[in-house]
Design a protein around this motif. Structure first.
Motif, short mmCIF file in Angstrom:
data_model
loop_
_atom_site.label_atom_id
_atom_site.label_comp_id
_atom_site.label_asym_id
_atom_site.label_seq_id
_atom_site.Cartn_x
_atom_site.Cartn_y
_atom_site.Cartn_z
N MET A 1 -9.39 12.31 -1.60
CA MET A 1 -8.55 11.15 -1.45
C MET A 1 -8.53 10.39 -2.78
O MET A 1 -9.52 10.38 -3.50
CB MET A 1 -9.14 10.25 -0.35
CG MET A 1 -8.10 9.73 0.59
SD MET A 1 -8.74 8.66 1.90
CE MET A 1 -9.84 9.70 2.79
N THR A 5 -6.01 5.14 -2.18
CA THR A 5 -6.11 5.35 -0.73
C THR A 5 -7.46 4.86 -0.21
O THR A 5 -7.53 4.18 0.81
CB THR A 5 -5.92 6.84 -0.39
OG1 THR A 5 -4.65 7.27 -0.91
CG2 THR A 5 -5.95 7.07 1.11
N TRP A 6 -8.53 5.21 -0.94
CA TRP A 6 -9.86 4.74 -0.52
C TRP A 6 -9.92 3.23 -0.52
O TRP A 6 -10.46 2.61 0.41
CB TRP A 6 -10.95 5.30 -1.44
CG TRP A 6 -11.47 6.64 -1.03
CD1 TRP A 6 -11.41 7.79 -1.77
CD2 TRP A 6 -12.13 6.98 0.19
NE1 TRP A 6 -12.00 8.82 -1.08
CE2 TRP A 6 -12.44 8.35 0.13
CE3 TRP A 6 -12.47 6.28 1.33
CZ2 TRP A 6 -13.09 9.02 1.16
CZ3 TRP A 6 -13.12 6.94 2.36
CH2 TRP A 6 -13.42 8.29 2.27
N ALA A 8 -7.56 1.00 -0.07
CA ALA A 8 -6.84 0.45 1.08
C ALA A 8 -7.65 0.63 2.37
O ALA A 8 -7.73 -0.29 3.20
CB ALA A 8 -5.47 1.12 1.21
N ARG A 9 -8.25 1.79 2.54
CA ARG A 9 -9.05 2.05 3.75
C ARG A 9 -10.30 1.16 3.80
O ARG A 9 -10.68 0.67 4.86
CB ARG A 9 -9.44 3.52 3.82
CG ARG A 9 -8.22 4.43 4.02
CD ARG A 9 -8.63 5.82 4.19
NE ARG A 9 -9.11 5.93 5.57
CZ ARG A 9 -9.38 7.06 6.17
NH1 ARG A 9 -9.24 8.18 5.53
NH2 ARG A 9 -9.80 7.07 7.41
N LYS A 12 -9.31 -2.44 4.57
CA LYS A 12 -8.98 -2.56 6.00
C LYS A 12 -10.25 -2.57 6.84
O LYS A 12 -10.40 -3.35 7.78
CB LYS A 12 -8.06 -1.43 6.45
CG LYS A 12 -7.66 -1.53 7.92
CD LYS A 12 -6.72 -0.44 8.33
CE LYS A 12 -6.27 -0.51 9.77
NZ LYS A 12 -7.14 -1.08 10.74
N ALA A 13 -11.19 -1.69 6.50
CA ALA A 13 -12.45 -1.64 7.25
C ALA A 13 -13.21 -2.96 7.12
O ALA A 13 -13.77 -3.45 8.10
CB ALA A 13 -13.31 -0.48 6.77
N ASP A 16 -11.42 -5.47 9.29
CA ASP A 16 -11.70 -5.20 10.71
C ASP A 16 -13.12 -5.59 11.09
O ASP A 16 -13.37 -6.04 12.20
CB ASP A 16 -11.47 -3.72 11.03
CG ASP A 16 -9.99 -3.33 11.02
OD1 ASP A 16 -9.13 -4.24 10.99
OD2 ASP A 16 -9.71 -2.13 11.01
N SER A 112 -12.25 1.39 12.70
CA SER A 112 -12.08 1.50 11.26
C SER A 112 -13.41 1.67 10.56
O SER A 112 -13.53 2.43 9.62
CB SER A 112 -11.36 0.27 10.71
OG SER A 112 -10.03 0.26 11.16
N ASP A 115 -14.44 5.14 11.16
CA ASP A 115 -13.61 6.06 10.39
C ASP A 115 -14.03 6.11 8.93
O ASP A 115 -14.12 7.18 8.34
CB ASP A 115 -12.13 5.66 10.47
CG ASP A 115 -11.53 5.92 11.83
OD1 ASP A 115 -12.15 6.65 12.63
OD2 ASP A 115 -10.43 5.39 12.11
N ILE A 116 -14.31 4.94 8.33
CA ILE A 116 -14.67 4.93 6.91
C ILE A 116 -16.00 5.64 6.69
O ILE A 116 -16.16 6.40 5.74
CB ILE A 116 -14.70 3.50 6.32
CG1 ILE A 116 -14.79 3.54 4.81
CG2 ILE A 116 -15.86 2.71 6.83
CD1 ILE A 116 -13.51 3.65 4.12
N ASN A 119 -15.33 9.47 7.24
CA ASN A 119 -14.57 10.07 6.14
C ASN A 119 -15.32 10.06 4.83
O ASN A 119 -15.04 10.86 3.95
CB ASN A 119 -13.22 9.37 5.98
CG ASN A 119 -12.29 9.69 7.12
OD1 ASN A 119 -12.30 10.80 7.63
ND2 ASN A 119 -11.48 8.73 7.51
#
Length: 122
Positions: A1, A5-6, A8-9, A12-13, A16, A112, A115-116, A119
């Motif tokens: 990735m 992209t990382w 943004a993720r 977001k995490a 959240d 989230s 998910d982080i 991933n």
């Protein structure tokens, strides 16, 4: 990735999890770069045959078996990433330290965060 992209993720995490602050962007950037580098190292490891150990041969003809240096890089980057995640409250223990009520439910989303961590391979 990619780092973008990382980033943004991760942002977001953090949002959240309720731990995001604008001044954490530097730490988020460092984590994103670390995860991107880890992903590149993982790709190199897979491209080289995914051998966990290699044979190192010395000039005098002797040899020894040792851990693949690419795996050492991946392990180091994973440890660095985990440290950054702790700083950002993106591990269950760190989040609990930040807010003892964070794991009791409420408005925070756990997907989230999960998910982080998933991933990130940590």
């Amino acid at each position: 990735m990619t780092k973008k992209t990382w980033k943004a993720r991760i942002k977001k995490a953090c949002k959240d999890a309720g731990t995001y602050k604008d001044y954490f962007d530097i730490e988020i950037d460092l984590l994103a770069r670390t995860l991107e580098n880890r992903d590149k190292a993982q790709e190199a490891y897979e491209a080289s045959g995914s051998e966990p150990v290699i044979t190192q041969t010395f000039a005098n003809g002797s040899s020894r078996i040792k851990k693949n240096p690419i795996l050492e890089v991946i392990d180091s980057l994973n440890k660095d990433a985990k440290d950054y995640m702790k700083d950002l409250g993106l591990t269950p223990q760190a989040l609990k330290k930040i807010d003892s009520n964070a794991l009791k439910g409420g408005k925070r989303k756990s997907s989230s965060l999960g998910d982080i961590l998933k991933n990130a391979g940590i």
